[in-house]
Design a protein around this motif. Structure first.
Motif, mmCIF file in Angstrom:
data_model
loop_
_atom_site.group_PDB
_atom_site.id
_atom_site.type_symbol
_atom_site.label_atom_id
_atom_site.label_comp_id
_atom_site.label_asym_id
_atom_site.label_seq_id
_atom_site.Cartn_x
_atom_site.Cartn_y
_atom_site.Cartn_z
ATOM 1 N N HIS A 83 -1.096 0.743 -14.332
ATOM 2 C CA HIS A 83 -0.018 1.485 -13.637
ATOM 3 C C HIS A 83 -0.528 2.835 -13.146
ATOM 4 O O HIS A 83 0.149 3.845 -13.258
ATOM 5 N N LEU A 105 7.873 -2.507 -10.215
ATOM 6 C CA LEU A 105 7.025 -3.142 -9.193
ATOM 7 C C LEU A 105 5.604 -3.393 -9.709
ATOM 8 O O LEU A 105 4.973 -4.386 -9.336
ATOM 9 N N TRP A 106 5.098 -2.493 -10.552
ATOM 10 C CA TRP A 106 3.727 -2.656 -11.065
ATOM 11 C C TRP A 106 3.498 -4.041 -11.675
ATOM 12 O O TRP A 106 2.407 -4.582 -11.593
ATOM 13 N N TRP A 163 -2.040 5.239 -10.115
ATOM 14 C CA TRP A 163 -2.070 5.499 -8.667
ATOM 15 C C TRP A 163 -3.307 6.337 -8.390
ATOM 16 O O TRP A 163 -3.304 7.542 -8.571
ATOM 17 N N SER A 194 -8.660 -1.621 -7.472
ATOM 18 C CA SER A 194 -7.213 -1.467 -7.308
ATOM 19 C C SER A 194 -6.450 -2.316 -8.317
ATOM 20 O O SER A 194 -5.442 -1.880 -8.880
ATOM 21 N N LEU A 195 -6.919 -3.533 -8.551
ATOM 22 C CA LEU A 195 -6.216 -4.403 -9.500
ATOM 23 C C LEU A 195 -6.352 -3.877 -10.926
ATOM 24 O O LEU A 195 -5.412 -3.974 -11.727
ATOM 25 N N ASP A 217 0.820 -1.220 0.000
ATOM 26 C CA ASP A 217 0.000 0.000 0.000
ATOM 27 C C ASP A 217 0.851 1.265 0.000
ATOM 28 O O ASP A 217 0.334 2.342 -0.260
ATOM 29 N N VAL A 218 2.133 1.134 0.330
ATOM 30 C CA VAL A 218 3.021 2.299 0.396
ATOM 31 C C VAL A 218 4.328 1.960 -0.296
ATOM 32 O O VAL A 218 4.799 0.822 -0.229
ATOM 33 N N ARG A 233 -5.815 7.129 -5.656
ATOM 34 C CA ARG A 233 -6.230 7.106 -4.245
ATOM 35 C C ARG A 233 -7.715 7.358 -4.090
ATOM 36 O O ARG A 233 -8.262 8.229 -4.756
ATOM 37 N N GLN A 285 -3.961 -1.118 -11.108
ATOM 38 C CA GLN A 285 -2.596 -1.647 -11.155
ATOM 39 C C GLN A 285 -2.227 -2.087 -12.574
ATOM 40 O O GLN A 285 -1.106 -1.840 -13.037
ATOM 41 N N VAL A 342 2.049 -9.561 -6.905
ATOM 42 C CA VAL A 342 1.989 -8.370 -6.070
ATOM 43 C C VAL A 342 0.628 -7.697 -6.252
ATOM 44 O O VAL A 342 0.071 -7.685 -7.350
ATOM 45 N N ILE A 343 0.095 -7.207 -5.142
ATOM 46 C CA ILE A 343 -1.114 -6.384 -5.168
ATOM 47 C C ILE A 343 -0.683 -4.994 -4.719
ATOM 48 O O ILE A 343 -0.141 -4.840 -3.621
ATOM 49 N N ILE A 344 -0.893 -3.994 -5.560
ATOM 50 C CA ILE A 344 -0.483 -2.632 -5.239
ATOM 51 C C ILE A 344 -1.723 -1.772 -5.032
ATOM 52 O O ILE A 344 -2.628 -1.763 -5.869
ATOM 53 N N THR A 345 -1.762 -1.067 -3.909
ATOM 54 C CA THR A 345 -2.837 -0.094 -3.668
ATOM 55 C C THR A 345 -2.182 1.248 -3.332
ATOM 56 O O THR A 345 -1.055 1.291 -2.828
ATOM 57 N N PRO A 346 -2.891 2.363 -3.599
ATOM 58 C CA PRO A 346 -2.275 3.688 -3.564
ATOM 59 C C PRO A 346 -2.363 4.383 -2.201
ATOM 60 O O PRO A 346 -3.051 5.397 -2.083
ATOM 61 N N HIS A 347 -1.640 3.887 -1.222
ATOM 62 C CA HIS A 347 -1.575 4.510 0.105
ATOM 63 C C HIS A 347 -2.971 4.902 0.595
ATOM 64 O O HIS A 347 -3.252 6.079 0.865
#
Lengths: 321, 321
Positions: free
Chosen positions: B128, A269-270, B130, B121-122, A256-257, B132, B125, A275-280
């Protein structure tokens, strides 16, 4: 009369409940964005960093001739702390408590998505593929939570309620902690990762934790283990994380960060595997700004009444003890 | 001497622990696939449906001259029950308990993915991006669990541990239930969906529940509500579900079971908005077949010792009461 300066993010409306403070006879409210902070500081007694990522105070702190209290509307205060502030008498408070349960739920969502193979199911779904397989139980697994503050404690309570065996890592080793049982010194992290299924980073960013999650730590994790970061991006060597994901040194991550936010569109990283990425946003559930306002207004009444705060930031340590 | 016939899925190895039963002096083991079940039935006293989706028994039940007990290695027994079996003295047991916690965790993964906007979120992702935004708290929401058997109870306990207000729907209305508090009659479902955030279908498939989730029920759900099915696909009118998702009558769904499995590759449910589809695997966590074996072998010892079973299927009702 208390002079309150509110540092507001550029282009963002000031909440009515803050503006309305200025109608009181006993409060003088100044509302500024970062470029005007230096002009507003002389005479300011209370500073509210509603623009909680701002580092503007560092440059203009000399102008803070009457400043007694800074409240940061965020859990992490690493962007604020600098030597002159640390050495000063100014009291710092943060948004302790507001994000605990939301972040704990968010961590649980990452953990369960991995345990139940959600990325695999969604990939199959995109291909219209019915691909039955086994997933993992959460109950009976082991989690190590790095960061034993109020958020880490709530994560511990939530995971324990679901049958996860939880321990902690913090600034000093101890036993018999009410939420964690055993706590290791986070400096010894790599030696305590055998058998750990979930490594959860909610550490504050300090000199001790910067770059804590490096190649050595990821190499020491179990190949089936999952890494979660809901703390601060700079506690992680992001290149080492990507390599760990790409080589299968770890099984996946919920992030998340990151050390540079927003994560640049061309960052590798994307596209790292699993990996699961969330925007802070792990703590930002509906109404979160109102809850931050409620908290500040409560603290402001405490301050005006001359009562002590229940929690203040240990400026040397970089977090609430 | 007890004659045990094991119905095994075609092309699947028979577990060693079942084969080994045949070495005992007091057990005669016959292992067959569905096409040979009729030949094996005469003289069979115990039938293990290790091939738990098979409906083969219906056709050859006349040959069951000594059958006293059938064990189905699954929670749902709808594929097995037919009039002659119901009218007979044959006792039926199922895999009660084995899947409770795994399925409860799986339901929680669906619920948290929706609350925390995982699909959004996925999607971000993949681009790419971000982006929030705020998500939702789980604590303080309301769930209605349709199906008050052992799986539904475990779902209730898990959700309650996380601060969700839970009630139930079953075959008769009642109050003061240990796990659900209030239970409504599932026939009145549409009248009890106001304010419900999570509608969770874990009902057994019976005459009462077939097609229970129809256009009327989906229309009565809140537009922000999320539907989960981990029970049986035929309790849902799938076309009505797709329409509800496409029109925004409901906010999303987590679907582990469908009325035709595997879901055909050209079915429009695959591409419905805000749906998560998994292939009938919510209970299948690592070691699940071993746990099913443990359970059958325990029940077999109970049977051989002449002791009563703790739970049997109410064949008229279609589930364990």
């Amino acid at each position: 009369m208390t002079t309150l300066t509110i540092l507001n993010p550029p282009g963002s409306p000031v909440p009515d409940r803050l503006t309305e403070l200025g109608r009181r006879d006993d409060v003088d409210v100044r509302i500024v964005t970062a470029d005007r902070l230096g002009e507003a500081l002389p005479g300011t007694e209370v500073l509210l960093l509603w623009d909680y990522f701002s580092t503007a105070l560092t440059e203009v702190f000399d102008a803070a001739d009457e400043l007694r209290w800074i409240h940061v509307a965020a859990a992490g205060v690493d962007a604020l702390l600098f030597d002159e502030l640390i050495a000063s008498e100014v009291v710092v408070t943060n948004a302790r408590g507001v994000f605990d349960r939301p972040i704990a739920e968010f961590v649980l969502s990452f953990v369960l998505m991995h345990a139940k193979s959600a990325l695999g199911s969604l990939a199959d779904q995109r291909e219209h593929r019915w691909n039955r397989r086994s997933t993992r139980d959460l109950a009976g697994t082991r989690a190590l939570i790095v960061g034993t503050g109020s958020i880490g404690r709530e994560i511990a309570r939530v995971l324990r309620a679901l049958g996860v065996d939880v321990s902690g890592a913090g600034s000093r080793a101890r036993t018999g902690d009410a939420d964690f049982g055993d706590v290791i010194d986070s400096a010894d992290l790599a030696a305590h990762l055998t058998g750990v299924d979930w490594v959860i980073d909610v550490a504050p960013l300090t000199d001790r934790t910067a770059g804590l999650f490096d190649a050595e730590v990821f190499a020491a994790m179990e190949p089936h283990a999952f890494f979660v970061n809901v703390g601060r991006g700079a506690t992680v060597d992001t290149d080492a994380l990507v390599t760990a994901l790409e080589t299968g040194a770890i099984a996946g991550a919920g992030i998340d960060v990151v050390d540079v936010e927003p994560l640049p569109a061309d960052h590798r990283l994307w596209e790292a595997p699993s990996v699961i990425i969330t925007p802070h946003m792990s703590g930002d559930t509906e109404g979160w700004r109102e809850r931050l306002l409620d908290q500040f207004l409560d603290l402001f009444e405490t301050y005006r009444a001359g009562r002590p705060f229940a929690h203040t930031v240990d400026k040397e340590a970089g977090y609430v003890r």
